[in-house]
Design a protein around this motif. Structure first.
Motif, PDB file in Angstrom:
ATOM      1  N   LEU A 244       5.672  -1.312  -3.790  1.00  0.00           N
ATOM      2  CA  LEU A 244       6.916  -0.702  -3.311  1.00  0.00           C
ATOM      3  C   LEU A 244       7.475   0.278  -4.365  1.00  0.00           C
ATOM      4  O   LEU A 244       7.923   1.385  -4.042  1.00  0.00           O
ATOM      5  CB  LEU A 244       7.941  -1.812  -3.010  1.00  0.00           C
ATOM      6  N   LEU A 245       7.419  -0.168  -5.618  1.00  0.00           N
ATOM      7  CA  LEU A 245       7.893   0.679  -6.721  1.00  0.00           C
ATOM      8  C   LEU A 245       7.131   2.004  -6.746  1.00  0.00           C
ATOM      9  O   LEU A 245       7.723   3.095  -6.806  1.00  0.00           O
ATOM     10  CB  LEU A 245       7.689  -0.088  -8.041  1.00  0.00           C
ATOM     11  N   LEU A 246       5.819   1.917  -6.663  1.00  0.00           N
ATOM     12  CA  LEU A 246       4.975   3.112  -6.701  1.00  0.00           C
ATOM     13  C   LEU A 246       5.295   4.033  -5.520  1.00  0.00           C
ATOM     14  O   LEU A 246       5.448   5.253  -5.688  1.00  0.00           O
ATOM     15  CB  LEU A 246       3.497   2.692  -6.683  1.00  0.00           C
ATOM     16  N   GLU A 247       5.421   3.447  -4.350  1.00  0.00           N
ATOM     17  CA  GLU A 247       5.692   4.263  -3.155  1.00  0.00           C
ATOM     18  C   GLU A 247       7.023   5.007  -3.296  1.00  0.00           C
ATOM     19  O   GLU A 247       7.114   6.195  -2.981  1.00  0.00           O
ATOM     20  CB  GLU A 247       5.718   3.377  -1.897  1.00  0.00           C
ATOM     21  N   GLU A 248       8.023   4.305  -3.774  1.00  0.00           N
ATOM     22  CA  GLU A 248       9.337   4.941  -3.884  1.00  0.00           C
ATOM     23  C   GLU A 248       9.357   6.019  -4.966  1.00  0.00           C
ATOM     24  O   GLU A 248       9.975   7.072  -4.806  1.00  0.00           O
ATOM     25  CB  GLU A 248      10.414   3.881  -4.137  1.00  0.00           C
TER      26      GLU A 248
ATOM     27  N   LYS B  60      -4.081   1.279  -1.604  1.00  0.00           N
ATOM     28  CA  LYS B  60      -3.679  -0.138  -1.651  1.00  0.00           C
ATOM     29  C   LYS B  60      -2.319  -0.293  -2.352  1.00  0.00           C
ATOM     30  O   LYS B  60      -1.887  -1.406  -2.628  1.00  0.00           O
ATOM     31  CB  LYS B  60      -4.711  -0.959  -2.445  1.00  0.00           C
ATOM     32  N   GLY B  61      -1.697   0.844  -2.702  1.00  0.00           N
ATOM     33  CA  GLY B  61      -0.420   0.768  -3.427  1.00  0.00           C
ATOM     34  C   GLY B  61      -0.623   0.410  -4.883  1.00  0.00           C
ATOM     35  O   GLY B  61       0.222  -0.247  -5.492  1.00  0.00           O
ATOM     36  N   GLN B  62      -1.738   0.838  -5.445  1.00  0.00           N
ATOM     37  CA  GLN B  62      -2.047   0.511  -6.834  1.00  0.00           C
ATOM     38  C   GLN B  62      -2.528   1.747  -7.592  1.00  0.00           C
ATOM     39  O   GLN B  62      -2.780   2.789  -7.000  1.00  0.00           O
ATOM     40  CB  GLN B  62      -3.145  -0.561  -6.889  1.00  0.00           C
ATOM     41  N   THR B  63      -2.661   1.573  -8.907  1.00  0.00           N
ATOM     42  CA  THR B  63      -3.246   2.623  -9.740  1.00  0.00           C
ATOM     43  C   THR B  63      -4.555   2.075 -10.312  1.00  0.00           C
ATOM     44  O   THR B  63      -4.684   0.858 -10.482  1.00  0.00           O
ATOM     45  CB  THR B  63      -2.298   3.006 -10.882  1.00  0.00           C
ATOM     46  N   PRO B  64      -5.522   2.944 -10.606  1.00  0.00           N
ATOM     47  CA  PRO B  64      -6.829   2.434 -11.049  1.00  0.00           C
ATOM     48  C   PRO B  64      -6.769   1.742 -12.412  1.00  0.00           C
ATOM     49  O   PRO B  64      -7.519   0.808 -12.655  1.00  0.00           O
ATOM     50  CB  PRO B  64      -7.702   3.683 -11.099  1.00  0.00           C
ATOM     51  N   VAL B  65      -5.883   2.231 -13.300  1.00  0.00           N
ATOM     52  CA  VAL B  65      -5.751   1.604 -14.623  1.00  0.00           C
ATOM     53  C   VAL B  65      -4.382   0.919 -14.689  1.00  0.00           C
ATOM     54  O   VAL B  65      -3.519   1.192 -13.864  1.00  0.00           O
ATOM     55  CB  VAL B  65      -5.883   2.639 -15.771  1.00  0.00           C
ATOM     56  N   THR B  66      -4.198   0.062 -15.673  1.00  0.00           N
ATOM     57  CA  THR B  66      -2.921  -0.632 -15.799  1.00  0.00           C
ATOM     58  C   THR B  66      -1.803   0.382 -16.001  1.00  0.00           C
ATOM     59  O   THR B  66      -1.845   1.165 -16.955  1.00  0.00           O
ATOM     60  CB  THR B  66      -2.936  -1.591 -17.011  1.00  0.00           C
TER      61      THR B  66
END
Ligand SMILES: *Cc1c(COP(=O)(O)O)cnc(C)c1O
Length: 386
Positions: free
Chosen positions: A38-42, A236-242
């Motif tokens: 959600l954080l990433l999307e916003e 998927k709402g993620q980033t490839p690295v941390t």
């Protein structure tokens, strides 16, 4: 501001608002969980709004230069002919990155302190009859000189040419208007520590459909910067690295502040800062490097009296008032000093800087009536609040 706090008036890193600091101190969350999604999307939604773009944005843990390199390795192939427009140090950097990754770079240089001539760019592209130039690199706001390029006009004259148009907007986004879709900017790079009001460490790569098609044919080497690597996780709402989660929290809060204020008000505020700083410096009898028409709303370059030099002024301001100003780069070292006025700036802080600068100049026996700069600054504010 607390007693003893420094006035940090650099063109990056800039001051970080209390609200953003607090947001950044939140506990860590799972970067593969629903809260981060959600954080990433916003955050992405907010960044797109500031770009005035319906295209794609990727976020990299890196300084602004990282996103410049990401733009080069994803959209420029070895052997591609590239026209690199440069009006200062950062224009040169973009050209250098492209050259290191195998592009055949042709520089189009303009004098430091001046903007690029839109007609000259058009003319160069018209001479490219076979359309062999694959990309144009350009800086929106040249931080080293305090000059911005009129991208709307340049694109109005050049968008018929098929070359991708890649823009370094690291110090301009959220300080100077940028309309990515309307102006047909294919790729725009930026960073977190300038007008976005958060610490260094995030960089942003925005691109449109046209650029994505070019990416699919790209032959450059890359891993960390690879767009497909990022996209496979983004769905998927993620980033490839941390991801640097704290900076995401900060960015989320900073974007919220900008939306509350209204993005157009944020930009308008920067025009006010510019006018205040320039009017005051001129009232003190100081010269400015940039002409009015191309003067940056993010940073102002003031020409020091040559016999005195800029660095003594900066040193005195630091030692006596705890005010940090930027120096000049390369041949402008000791010639100019730069006052950053982007991001989280309070106009009364600028008044303080003007007052301190007048004391400094008086200390060095510079002629000019003490108070002339402050009066000019006060008049700028008066006309605003009347
Ligand atoms: C600050 C800046 C950059 C990137 O600098 P980093 O130190 O890598 O964040 C690039 N271009 C411009 C115009 C800048 O102002």
């Amino acid at each position: 501001m607390q007693p003893g706090d420094q006035y940090l008036l650099l063109p990056g890193p800039t001051q970080v608002p209390e609200r953003v600091m607090r947001a950044m101190s939140s506990p860590m969350i799972n970067h593969r969980g629903p809260k981060f999604k959600l954080l990433l999307e916003e955050v992405l939604e907010g960044i797109k709004q500031i770009h005035q773009s319906s295209g794609q944005v990727l976020i990299y843990p890196a300084s602004g230069t990282g996103a410049m390199e990401a733009a080069v390795v994803n959209f420029i192939s070895p052997g591609d002919r590239v026209l690199a427009v440069s009006i200062g140090a950062f224009g040169n950097r973009f050209a250098e990155i492209a050259s290191r990754f195998g592009a055949e770079v042709e520089k189009l240089d303009f004098e430091w302190g001046c903007p690029a001539d839109p007609e000259a760019i058009r003319k160069r592209l018209e001479e490219d009859e076979k359309r062999t130039i694959k990309a144009v690199l350009i800086t929106h706001n040249e931080t080293s000189t305090g000059v911005f390029n009129d991208l709307a006009r340049i694109r109005a004259l050049t968008s018929w040419h098929p070359a991708l148009f890649l823009v370094d907007a690291v110090s301009s986004l959220a300080a100077i208007e940028l309309k990515m879709d309307e102006w047909k900017l294919d790729v725009v790079v930026s960073g977190s520590q300038k007008a976005f009001m958060i610490p260094p460490g995030l960089s942003f790569l925005a691109y449109n459909e046209k650029a994505f098609e070019v990416y699919k044919q790209n032959k450059n080497h890359r891993f960390y910067w690879d767009i497909d690597f990022a996209l496979r996780y983004l769905c998927k709402g993620q980033t490839p690295v941390t991801p640097p989660i704290s900076l995401y929290f900060g960015m989320h809060e900073a974007l919220k502040m900008m939306m509350e204020e209204g993005v157009s008000n944020v930009i308008a505020r920067h025009y006010g800062y510019r006018d205040l700083v320039r009017t005051s410096a001129q009232a003190m009898g100081l010269n400015l490097l940039a002409a009015d028409e191309c003067a940056s709303t993010a940073v102002t370059a003031v020409v020091a009296p040559p016999a005195l030099g800029a660095n003594k002024i900066r040193q005195y301001m630091l030692e006596n008032f705890n005010i940090v100003l930027a120096g000049g780069q390369e041949h402008l070292d000791n010639v100019i000093f730069r006052i950053g006025h982007l991001g989280y700036v309070r106009e009364l802080d600028l008044l303080t800087v003007v007052a301190a600068l007048e004391i400094t100049m008086r200390h060095f026996d510079y002629e000019g009536r003490m108070g002339a700069g402050v009066t000019a600054a006060q008049n700028c504010l008066l006309s605003k609040y009347r």
